[in-house]
Design an enzyme around this catalytic site. Sequence first.
Site, PDB file in Angstrom:
ATOM      1  N   ASP A   1      20.202 -31.035 -27.124  1.00 53.11           N
ATOM      2  CA  ASP A   1      21.048 -31.671 -26.096  1.00 53.11           C
ATOM      3  C   ASP A   1      21.872 -32.795 -26.724  1.00 53.11           C
ATOM      4  OD1 ASP A   1      20.038 -30.108 -23.967  1.00 53.11           O
ATOM      5  OD2 ASP A   1      19.947 -31.825 -22.619  1.00 53.11           O
TER       6      ASP A   1
ATOM      7  N   TYR B   1       4.958 -27.245 -25.003  1.00 53.54           N
ATOM      8  CA  TYR B   1       5.465 -26.466 -23.867  1.00 53.54           C
ATOM      9  C   TYR B   1       4.418 -25.476 -23.364  1.00 53.54           C
ATOM     10  CZ  TYR B   1      10.449 -27.625 -23.596  1.00 53.54           C
ATOM     11  OH  TYR B   1      11.653 -28.241 -23.376  1.00 53.54           O
TER      12      TYR B   1
ATOM     13  N   ASP C   1      12.477 -39.407 -34.675  1.00 52.83           N
ATOM     14  CA  ASP C   1      13.210 -40.578 -34.174  1.00 52.83           C
ATOM     15  C   ASP C   1      14.396 -40.886 -35.085  1.00 52.83           C
ATOM     16  OD1 ASP C   1      11.349 -41.251 -36.148  1.00 52.83           O
ATOM     17  OD2 ASP C   1      10.824 -43.190 -35.268  1.00 52.83           O
TER      18      ASP C   1
ATOM     19  N   LYS D   1       7.109 -35.309 -36.726  1.00 52.78           N
ATOM     20  CA  LYS D   1       6.628 -36.685 -36.517  1.00 52.78           C
ATOM     21  C   LYS D   1       5.306 -36.792 -37.267  1.00 52.78           C
ATOM     22  CE  LYS D   1       6.923 -40.771 -34.546  1.00 52.78           C
ATOM     23  NZ  LYS D   1       7.957 -41.765 -34.890  1.00 52.78           N
TER      24      LYS D   1
ATOM     25  N   ASP E   1      14.313 -29.219 -28.211  1.00 52.33           N
ATOM     26  CA  ASP E   1      14.919 -29.320 -26.881  1.00 52.33           C
ATOM     27  C   ASP E   1      15.759 -30.587 -26.804  1.00 52.33           C
ATOM     28  OD1 ASP E   1      15.337 -28.780 -24.078  1.00 52.33           O
ATOM     29  OD2 ASP E   1      13.824 -30.312 -23.643  1.00 52.33           O
TER      30      ASP E   1
END
Length: 351
Positions: free
Chosen positions: A246, A135, A218, A186, A242
């Site tokens: 959601d 970001y 994942d 990851k 983020d």
Amino acid sequence: MNIAVLPGDGIGSEIIAEALKVLRKLNLPLEMQEAPVGGTGYDVSGDPLPEATLALAKSADAILFGAVGNPKHDHLPRDKRPEQAILGLRKHLGLFANLRPAQVYAELASASALKPEVVAGLDLLIIRELTGDIYFGSPRGIHTNAAGDREGFDTMRYSEPEIRRIAHVGFQAAMKRGRRLCSVDKANVLETSQLWRDIVIDVAKEYPQVALSHMYVDNAAMQLVRAPKQFDVIVTGNLFGDILSDEASMLTGSIGMLPSASLDANNKGLYEPIHGSAPDIAGQGIANPLATILSAAMMLRYSLNQAAAADRIEAAVKRVLASGVRTPDIFVEGTHRVGTQEMGAAVLAAL
Ligand code: IPM
Ligand code: MG
């Protein structure tokens, strides 16, 4: 207690209005001062985060934030877009620790897109690092490469102190809950994630009572919909957090239910629903104000030391849901469909 109120764009002003009614009802010495932010800030000052708004946010004890984003501003250069307001506030105020709890209220289990038995009783806390990662990493940009093609690039970047401090937040939160922490990364592909994992393992030595696990992002995305109750606290970076938050919101029935706290090192914080400005339903009076009302409760708990008042709000929300009152996003057959203001009024009545 001084609260900066930043409603922002779209449904922001509608949902904030209901949260303010709830806060006023508590009879606490709260001074609330409003300021424009996001597209609304840009329209009045040419800057999505006007200087006066930032100054107000800095001087306040806590910030109650609605949402930013308006398609009408999508054509603007990135630094003028509404989203820069929230990113700027997080960065300028050092709000590095983002707490996003996802709880399934028994009454809403059937509103989830998942089977009720998969989500009933879910109580998960996602801790998202909020001021680093891809970001904010530099360099970034769009340039023309050696082959003459346009190329976009961003930099995923985390320093050791950044990882260490968010890891501590994760372990401390786990200590107050089920004592299980899952760090999501990851590390099978990314250097940033390898460092993340190494440091989280190191910090774990200070918290022998917490069971630490690691999961690739994942797989975490899959496990969240396969068996979400396996999680207690998840700690992860800005981008992964983020996305996963959601996703987690849908376990609870609606993104309109999830509050959040973004805290600095001294527990000063910005409180906002995790959903956005929802321009498609703005002005219709149908947005769910509960995520914002629950964010106000988090504000009382974390920044203003008013745990009893926070409990009262949360209990009132539970009572309203139990009574069958529902905004359209959580409506199911046999319940009572209401709009934003009626939902706010129902919470007031329950208070
Ligand atoms: C969130 C939002 C923001 C983010 C946007 C509005 C910049 O999606 O708070 O999750 O990406 O952090
Ligand atoms: Mg988001």
